[in-house]
Design a protein around this motif. Structure first.
Motif, PDB file in Angstrom:
ATOM      1  N   GLU A 288       0.861  -1.194   0.000  1.00  0.00           N
ATOM      2  CA  GLU A 288       0.000   0.000   0.000  1.00  0.00           C
ATOM      3  C   GLU A 288       0.900   1.248   0.000  1.00  0.00           C
ATOM      4  OE1 GLU A 288      -2.438  -0.123   3.536  1.00  0.00           O
ATOM      5  OE2 GLU A 288      -0.746   0.435   4.808  1.00  0.00           O
ATOM      6  N   ALA A 289       0.472   2.236  -0.826  1.00  0.00           N
ATOM      7  CA  ALA A 289       1.353   3.369  -1.105  1.00  0.00           C
ATOM      8  C   ALA A 289       1.650   4.196   0.148  1.00  0.00           C
ATOM      9  CB  ALA A 289       0.720   4.249  -2.183  1.00  0.00           C
ATOM     10  N   GLN A 290       0.671   4.349   1.006  1.00  0.00           N
ATOM     11  CA  GLN A 290       0.843   5.252   2.159  1.00  0.00           C
ATOM     12  C   GLN A 290       1.989   4.825   3.071  1.00  0.00           C
ATOM     13  OE1 GLN A 290      -1.828   3.721   0.938  1.00  0.00           O
ATOM     14  NE2 GLN A 290      -3.639   4.197   2.185  1.00  0.00           N
ATOM     15  N   THR A 291       2.205   3.521   3.180  1.00  0.00           N
ATOM     16  CA  THR A 291       3.225   3.041   4.129  1.00  0.00           C
ATOM     17  C   THR A 291       4.409   2.361   3.437  1.00  0.00           C
ATOM     18  OG1 THR A 291       1.921   1.031   4.377  1.00  0.00           O
ATOM     19  CG2 THR A 291       1.569   2.753   6.029  1.00  0.00           C
ATOM     20  N   ARG A 292       4.450   2.448   2.115  1.00  0.00           N
ATOM     21  CA  ARG A 292       5.508   1.738   1.370  1.00  0.00           C
ATOM     22  C   ARG A 292       6.896   2.169   1.831  1.00  0.00           C
ATOM     23  NH1 ARG A 292       4.686   3.389  -4.091  1.00  0.00           N
ATOM     24  NH2 ARG A 292       3.146   1.736  -4.314  1.00  0.00           N
ATOM     25  N   PHE A 293       7.051   3.472   2.031  1.00  0.00           N
ATOM     26  CA  PHE A 293       8.401   3.965   2.314  1.00  0.00           C
ATOM     27  C   PHE A 293       8.780   3.880   3.793  1.00  0.00           C
ATOM     28  CE2 PHE A 293       7.664   5.465  -1.947  1.00  0.00           C
ATOM     29  CZ  PHE A 293       8.874   5.146  -2.550  1.00  0.00           C
ATOM     30  N   LEU A 294       7.922   3.261   4.603  1.00  0.00           N
ATOM     31  CA  LEU A 294       8.357   2.907   5.961  1.00  0.00           C
ATOM     32  C   LEU A 294       9.318   1.731   5.897  1.00  0.00           C
ATOM     33  CD1 LEU A 294       4.991   3.219   7.961  1.00  0.00           C
ATOM     34  CD2 LEU A 294       6.836   4.903   7.706  1.00  0.00           C
ATOM     35  N   MET A 295       9.310   1.062   4.754  1.00  0.00           N
ATOM     36  CA  MET A 295      10.263  -0.026   4.484  1.00  0.00           C
ATOM     37  C   MET A 295      10.199  -1.131   5.543  1.00  0.00           C
ATOM     38  SD  MET A 295      11.760   0.926   1.754  1.00  0.00           S
ATOM     39  CE  MET A 295      12.635   2.100   0.772  1.00  0.00           C
ATOM     40  N   GLU A 296       9.006  -1.404   6.008  1.00  0.00           N
ATOM     41  CA  GLU A 296       8.889  -2.441   7.037  1.00  0.00           C
ATOM     42  C   GLU A 296       8.941  -3.839   6.423  1.00  0.00           C
ATOM     43  OE1 GLU A 296       6.478   0.136  10.369  1.00  0.00           O
ATOM     44  OE2 GLU A 296       5.346  -1.139   8.995  1.00  0.00           O
ATOM     45  N   ALA A 297       9.252  -4.785   7.270  1.00  0.00           N
ATOM     46  CA  ALA A 297       9.407  -6.157   6.772  1.00  0.00           C
ATOM     47  C   ALA A 297       8.074  -6.742   6.331  1.00  0.00           C
ATOM     48  CB  ALA A 297      10.027  -7.032   7.865  1.00  0.00           C
ATOM     49  N   GLU A 298       7.024  -6.385   7.045  1.00  0.00           N
ATOM     50  CA  GLU A 298       5.732  -6.989   6.736  1.00  0.00           C
ATOM     51  C   GLU A 298       5.106  -6.333   5.505  1.00  0.00           C
ATOM     52  OE1 GLU A 298       1.596  -8.020   9.059  1.00  0.00           O
ATOM     53  OE2 GLU A 298       3.204  -6.988  10.113  1.00  0.00           O
ATOM     54  N   PHE A 299       4.499  -7.164   4.669  1.00  0.00           N
ATOM     55  CA  PHE A 299       3.881  -6.671   3.421  1.00  0.00           C
ATOM     56  C   PHE A 299       2.410  -6.344   3.666  1.00  0.00           C
ATOM     57  CE2 PHE A 299       1.655  -7.610  -0.639  1.00  0.00           C
ATOM     58  CZ  PHE A 299       2.340  -6.751  -1.489  1.00  0.00           C
ATOM     59  N   HIS A 300       2.024  -5.136   3.326  1.00  0.00           N
ATOM     60  CA  HIS A 300       0.608  -4.762   3.354  1.00  0.00           C
ATOM     61  C   HIS A 300       0.180  -4.462   1.938  1.00  0.00           C
ATOM     62  CE1 HIS A 300      -0.571  -4.407   7.605  1.00  0.00           C
ATOM     63  NE2 HIS A 300       0.745  -4.383   7.774  1.00  0.00           N
ATOM     64  N   ALA A 301      -0.626  -5.336   1.387  1.00  0.00           N
ATOM     65  CA  ALA A 301      -0.975  -5.206  -0.033  1.00  0.00           C
ATOM     66  C   ALA A 301      -1.791  -3.950  -0.300  1.00  0.00           C
ATOM     67  CB  ALA A 301      -1.780  -6.428  -0.479  1.00  0.00           C
ATOM     68  N   ALA A 302      -1.504  -3.325  -1.425  1.00  0.00           N
ATOM     69  CA  ALA A 302      -2.369  -2.247  -1.916  1.00  0.00           C
ATOM     70  C   ALA A 302      -3.722  -2.847  -2.265  1.00  0.00           C
ATOM     71  CB  ALA A 302      -1.732  -1.628  -3.164  1.00  0.00           C
ATOM     72  N   ALA A 303      -4.717  -1.990  -2.377  1.00  0.00           N
ATOM     73  CA  ALA A 303      -6.045  -2.495  -2.755  1.00  0.00           C
ATOM     74  C   ALA A 303      -6.061  -2.830  -4.246  1.00  0.00           C
ATOM     75  CB  ALA A 303      -7.101  -1.439  -2.447  1.00  0.00           C
ATOM     76  N   GLY A 304      -6.865  -3.797  -4.603  1.00  0.00           N
ATOM     77  CA  GLY A 304      -7.128  -4.097  -6.014  1.00  0.00           C
ATOM     78  C   GLY A 304      -5.935  -4.644  -6.767  1.00  0.00           C
TER      79      GLY A 304
END
Ligand SMILES: Cc1ncc(COP(=O)(O)O)c(C=O)c1O
Length: 436
Positions: A288-304
């Protein structure tokens, strides 16, 4: 009819054509004397929209002037650049905005989507494709089967036209699924067949697949920008396309994909495994774009469909597509389709007297084709190839597909009725030379 009369009649149709001015928005390839060639090859590579150059130069200038800051501060920031393409692609594919995304190229997208949608389980492990599928699809699908440790010989069903025929009726797909549906995991089919130009009923194929518990995916390389599409309503599970043909995105342009929202609405945003709807091969651009650049290990998929993106998009290969989608939006697919049916119908009319020397293998019903006609020349590949070369020598750009097909496509955005008339005249002359 005399050659001059035919040309003047074709010109009258061009004058009456409400879309004729769009031709001026494209770079027209020229012959050695500076005259425009008769370009009938948009099924392979669409012409360059003049605005493409401006948009590419704009991005080169942004890069020169802003360098890394262009990602966020370019006039069209590069991080969300794919957003600029979304509406146009959704309109042309008949999808909801969140169901489409521009990314990669066709075969790469095929692999990414198969990673999610091809799950061989138990006896349901086969993939149904057409015999004579585009080579890249055939290689990719066979390799997907092998990737799962299975044997393509067992797991690939290749449905051929009846003996002596070129076309496959949708009823044959239904019959095949009635016989083997319980073993089929996925039906993979073209929207328009590259060699014959046959357009298939996507909704009907998806319905047949779903009736037997299979998924249905589509290669829309020859469909998008050519035939009207209603992917969402057709209930297709997923689709992929390239943008260098009818979308005029330029050689190697960024491709696209569609994933029906029913597969993403309930998507667990952090899962990659466990089969649909969670499995996908992920990368940071699908986050997901809002948190992409936090560069965290866990993946949060963008919608759609966005969640199938892997890498950041190639801006210089996307800018020409943006130019072309703008032209499509102005022209409107409905008007383009009406002109396309008229142009290809005109070509069919002019070729009729050349039967049986020239046989059109593409369906005669305009609902079962896009703008392309595929021609077989009597006598086989030898004369066929010579006729093709004679056309090219006479200023007609079309292409040859083995074993024996000449493909010609009048594209409504930039082809004229006069081009079709000139092509038919040239073909007739070449056939006469061949006979002599
Ligand atoms: C029907 C079809 N499928 C697949 C491809 C391969 O596309 P790409 O090289 O973008 O993966 C093409 C290219 O022309 C095509 O026509």
């Amino acid at each position: 009819m005399s050659e001059a009369l035919l040309i003047s009649q074709a010109r009258e149709r061009d004058v009456a054509d409400p879309l004729s001015a769009f031709r001026l928005r494209f770079a027209l390839p020229l012959d050695a004397h500076g005259a425009p060639l008769v370009y009938l090859c948009g099924h392979s590579l669409g012409l360059q929209p003049l605005a493409a150059r401006e948009l590419v130069i704009e991005e080169l200038d942004e890069w020169a002037q802003r360098a890394v800051e262009g990602h966020e501060h370019a006039r069209r920031p590069w991080v969300p650049y794919h957003e600029n393409l979304r509406r146009g692609l959704a309109q042309l594919s008949g999808a909801a905005a969140a169901e489409v995304v521009a990314m990669n190229s066709l075969t790469v997208n095929l692999h990414l989507l198969f990673a999610s949608f091809y799950h061989p389980v138990g006896r349901r492990r086969r993939i149904l494709i057409e015999a004579g599928a585009f080579s890249s699809d055939r290689h990719a699908v066979a390799s997907q089967i092998a990737w799962h440790g299975l044997d393509p010989q067992d797991c690939l069903i290749e449905l051929a036209p009846p003996p002596g025929a070129d076309l496959i009726d949708e009823s044959a797909i239904e019959a095949c699924l009635a016989a083997h549906g319980g073993e089929v995991a996925l039906v993979w089919w073209p929207g328009v067949q590259f060699r014959t130009g046959q357009a298939f009923d996507i909704a009907r194929i998806a319905r047949a697949a779903h009736a037997h518990g299979c998924l249905a995916g589509f290669d829309l390389a020859h469909s998008v920008g050519n035939t009207p599409l209603a992917l969402h309503d057709s209930a297709a599970d997923f689709a992929v396309w390239c943008s260098y043909k009818y979308l005029n995105g330029g050689p190697g342009a960024i491709g696209g994909c569609f994933v029906h929202e029913r597969h993403t609405a309930a998507l667990p945003r952090t899962a990659h495994r466990g089969g649909l709807p969670g499995a996908r091969l992920a990368g940071w651009w699908g986050h997901e774009a809002q948190t992409r650049f936090l560069m965290e290990a866990e993946f949060h998929a963008a919608a759609g469909a966005d969640s199938w993106q892997v890498s950041n998009p190639p801006i210089l290969a996307a800018a020409p597509l943006l130019a072309s989608l703008g032209i499509f939006a102005e022209a409107g697919m409905e008007r383009l389709r009406a002109k396309s049916v008229a142009l290809t119908g005109f070509m069919e009319e002019l070729l009729a007297p050349l039967e049986p020397r020239v046989h059109i293998i593409t369906p005669r019903d305009s609902r079962s084709r896009g703008c392309q006609l595929s021609l077989r020349i009597a006598g086989g590949a030898g004369p066929g190839r010579r006729v093709f070369e004679g056309l090219r020598a006479g200023g007609v750009v079309c292409d040859w597909r083995t074993p024996d097909i000449i493909r010609v496509a009048p594209v409504p955005l930039y082809s004229r009725f006069e081009d079709v008339a000139r092509f038919a005249q040239r073909l007739e002359r070449v056939l006469e030379e061949e006979r002599a």
